[in-house]
Design a protein around this motif. Structure first.
Motif, PDB file in Angstrom:
ATOM      1  N   THR A   1      29.357 124.007  22.812  1.00  0.00           N
ATOM      2  CA  THR A   1      29.071 123.932  21.387  1.00  0.00           C
ATOM      3  C   THR A   1      29.124 122.469  20.960  1.00  0.00           C
ATOM      4  N   THR A   2      28.078 122.044  20.246  1.00  0.00           N
ATOM      5  CA  THR A   2      28.059 120.686  19.715  1.00  0.00           C
ATOM      6  C   THR A   2      27.898 120.762  18.197  1.00  0.00           C
ATOM      7  N   THR A   3      28.542 119.844  17.514  1.00  0.00           N
ATOM      8  CA  THR A   3      28.409 119.762  16.061  1.00  0.00           C
ATOM      9  C   THR A   3      27.999 118.352  15.678  1.00  0.00           C
ATOM     10  N   ARG A   4      27.181 118.281  14.648  1.00  0.00           N
ATOM     11  CA  ARG A   4      26.731 116.996  14.125  1.00  0.00           C
ATOM     12  C   ARG A   4      26.825 117.042  12.612  1.00  0.00           C
ATOM     13  N   GLU A   5      27.364 115.994  12.056  1.00  0.00           N
ATOM     14  CA  GLU A   5      27.447 115.874  10.605  1.00  0.00           C
ATOM     15  C   GLU A   5      26.339 114.925  10.149  1.00  0.00           C
ATOM     16  N   TYR A   6      25.641 115.290   9.079  1.00  0.00           N
ATOM     17  CA  TYR A   6      24.573 114.437   8.578  1.00  0.00           C
ATOM     18  C   TYR A   6      24.496 114.574   7.055  1.00  0.00           C
ATOM     19  N   GLU A   7      23.812 113.624   6.437  1.00  0.00           N
ATOM     20  CA  GLU A   7      23.676 113.625   4.989  1.00  0.00           C
ATOM     21  C   GLU A   7      22.280 114.076   4.585  1.00  0.00           C
ATOM     22  N   VAL A   8      22.245 114.902   3.533  1.00  0.00           N
ATOM     23  CA  VAL A   8      20.988 115.379   2.974  1.00  0.00           C
ATOM     24  C   VAL A   8      20.936 114.914   1.523  1.00  0.00           C
ATOM     25  N   GLY A   9      19.839 114.272   1.180  1.00  0.00           N
ATOM     26  CA  GLY A   9      19.648 113.815  -0.193  1.00  0.00           C
ATOM     27  C   GLY A   9      18.656 114.711  -0.907  1.00  0.00           C
ATOM     28  N   THR A  10      18.869 114.912  -2.200  1.00  0.00           N
ATOM     29  CA  THR A  10      17.955 115.696  -3.025  1.00  0.00           C
ATOM     30  C   THR A  10      17.534 114.849  -4.215  1.00  0.00           C
ATOM     31  N   LEU A  11      16.233 114.772  -4.446  1.00  0.00           N
ATOM     32  CA  LEU A  11      15.688 114.078  -5.604  1.00  0.00           C
ATOM     33  C   LEU A  11      15.083 115.128  -6.524  1.00  0.00           C
ATOM     34  N   ILE A  12      15.488 115.105  -7.793  1.00  0.00           N
ATOM     35  CA  ILE A  12      15.005 116.054  -8.791  1.00  0.00           C
ATOM     36  C   ILE A  12      14.301 115.268  -9.897  1.00  0.00           C
ATOM     37  N   LEU A  13      13.094 115.673 -10.234  1.00  0.00           N
ATOM     38  CA  LEU A  13      12.345 115.063 -11.331  1.00  0.00           C
ATOM     39  C   LEU A  13      12.160 116.109 -12.431  1.00  0.00           C
ATOM     40  N   ASP A  14      12.507 115.734 -13.660  1.00  0.00           N
ATOM     41  CA  ASP A  14      12.361 116.614 -14.817  1.00  0.00           C
ATOM     42  C   ASP A  14      11.319 116.044 -15.770  1.00  0.00           C
ATOM     43  N   VAL A  15      10.523 116.939 -16.354  1.00  0.00           N
ATOM     44  CA  VAL A  15       9.567 116.564 -17.391  1.00  0.00           C
ATOM     45  C   VAL A  15       9.978 117.335 -18.645  1.00  0.00           C
ATOM     46  N   VAL A  16      10.274 116.577 -19.701  1.00  0.00           N
ATOM     47  CA  VAL A  16      10.772 117.151 -20.948  1.00  0.00           C
ATOM     48  C   VAL A  16       9.737 116.907 -22.045  1.00  0.00           C
ATOM     49  N   ASP A  17       9.381 117.968 -22.763  1.00  0.00           N
ATOM     50  CA  ASP A  17       8.487 117.826 -23.907  1.00  0.00           C
ATOM     51  C   ASP A  17       9.254 117.057 -24.987  1.00  0.00           C
ATOM     52  N   ARG A  18       8.732 115.897 -25.375  1.00  0.00           N
ATOM     53  CA  ARG A  18       9.469 115.044 -26.316  1.00  0.00           C
ATOM     54  C   ARG A  18       9.601 115.693 -27.692  1.00  0.00           C
ATOM     55  N   ALA A  19       8.560 116.359 -28.172  1.00  0.00           N
ATOM     56  CA  ALA A  19       8.591 116.955 -29.512  1.00  0.00           C
ATOM     57  C   ALA A  19       9.645 118.056 -29.626  1.00  0.00           C
ATOM     58  N   SER A  20       9.727 118.918 -28.630  1.00  0.00           N
ATOM     59  CA  SER A  20      10.673 120.043 -28.684  1.00  0.00           C
ATOM     60  C   SER A  20      11.983 119.751 -27.955  1.00  0.00           C
ATOM     61  N   ASN A  21      12.006 118.665 -27.184  1.00  0.00           N
ATOM     62  CA  ASN A  21      13.171 118.300 -26.366  1.00  0.00           C
ATOM     63  C   ASN A  21      13.534 119.414 -25.376  1.00  0.00           C
ATOM     64  N   GLN A  22      12.521 120.111 -24.869  1.00  0.00           N
ATOM     65  CA  GLN A  22      12.720 121.205 -23.921  1.00  0.00           C
ATOM     66  C   GLN A  22      12.163 120.835 -22.549  1.00  0.00           C
ATOM     67  N   LEU A  23      12.884 121.230 -21.527  1.00  0.00           N
ATOM     68  CA  LEU A  23      12.417 121.037 -20.155  1.00  0.00           C
ATOM     69  C   LEU A  23      11.191 121.913 -19.934  1.00  0.00           C
ATOM     70  N   VAL A  24      10.081 121.319 -19.469  1.00  0.00           N
ATOM     71  CA  VAL A  24       8.862 122.103 -19.238  1.00  0.00           C
ATOM     72  C   VAL A  24       8.477 122.150 -17.763  1.00  0.00           C
ATOM     73  N   TRP A  25       9.020 121.227 -16.954  1.00  0.00           N
ATOM     74  CA  TRP A  25       8.671 121.209 -15.529  1.00  0.00           C
ATOM     75  C   TRP A  25       9.799 120.546 -14.759  1.00  0.00           C
ATOM     76  N   ARG A  26      10.099 121.073 -13.587  1.00  0.00           N
ATOM     77  CA  ARG A  26      11.102 120.466 -12.703  1.00  0.00           C
ATOM     78  C   ARG A  26      10.596 120.568 -11.271  1.00  0.00           C
ATOM     79  N   GLY A  27      10.736 119.469 -10.547  1.00  0.00           N
ATOM     80  CA  GLY A  27      10.394 119.444  -9.134  1.00  0.00           C
ATOM     81  C   GLY A  27      11.531 118.809  -8.357  1.00  0.00           C
ATOM     82  N   ALA A  28      11.762 119.316  -7.164  1.00  0.00           N
ATOM     83  CA  ALA A  28      12.861 118.790  -6.347  1.00  0.00           C
ATOM     84  C   ALA A  28      12.476 118.839  -4.877  1.00  0.00           C
ATOM     85  N   LYS A  29      13.032 117.911  -4.127  1.00  0.00           N
ATOM     86  CA  LYS A  29      12.831 117.907  -2.683  1.00  0.00           C
ATOM     87  C   LYS A  29      14.074 117.346  -2.028  1.00  0.00           C
TER      88      LYS A  29
END
Length: 183
Positions: A120-148
């Protein structure tokens, strides 16, 4: 031979890369969004203690997002004139990969029994997540979110880091504005 092995490993890792995750408000009319600006207090480095998320990385992400949105016909303007506001977040998590496999099988007749060895072998590694939000300025509501998310690589040149960020942002924004889904 070594280069072939490295190339094969890179292709295998690329094939296993996570696809982006998107969510959006189906009632939003994305055709009305022509201009964008950044949320005034948006910060990639806020509440993240990882050497890879730095002001340098923040600048790369902002430049990549600006370029992708401008490529899709949107224009960067002052906050007061923007149709949508862009916000972003990043996180880094440590994950563990565990592999167990049989390395041999044997039978001994001078002792009673049979068996096999397991490694049995184990490896520790780091995973990064980038999240982009698009907010409607007039209503201040989140309308789209993307992440990877993706495995973070250490010891990269600034040019390589810039290239990876450009590819990641392009991949996340590939579904903005969202394409109509055919039922």
């Amino acid at each position: 031979m070594k280069n072939l092995l490295i190339a094969t490993a890179v292709l295998f890792l690329a094939a296993c890369a996570k696809t982006p995750d998107w969510d959006y408000d189906k009632s939003a009319d994305f055709s009305n969004y022509k201009t964008f600006s950044w949320v005034p207090n948006a910060s990639l480095t806020k509440n993240v203690a990882n050497y890879q998320i730095s002001p340098l990385m923040e600048k790369r992400v902002r430049e990549a997002v600006n370029a992708e949105l401008e490529k899709s016909g949107m224009q960067l303007v002052d906050v007061a004139q923007a149709d949508v506001l862009i916000n972003y977040h990043a996180s880094v998590d440590t994950k563990i990969d565990v592999d167990t496999f049989n390395v041999g099988y044997g039978a001994r007749w001078n002792y009673w029994g049979m068996g096999y060895n397991t490694q049995t072998t184990t490896r520790e590694y780091e995973v990064g997540t980038l999240i982009l939000d698009v907010v409607d300025r007039a209503s201040n509501q989140l309308v789209w979110r993307g992440a990877k998310e993706g495995r973070l690589q250490k010891n990269q040149s600034p040019e390589k880091r810039t290239e990876v960020i450009k590819e990641t942002v392009a991949n996340i924004l590939s579904n903005f504005p969202p394409q109509s889904v055919k039922q």
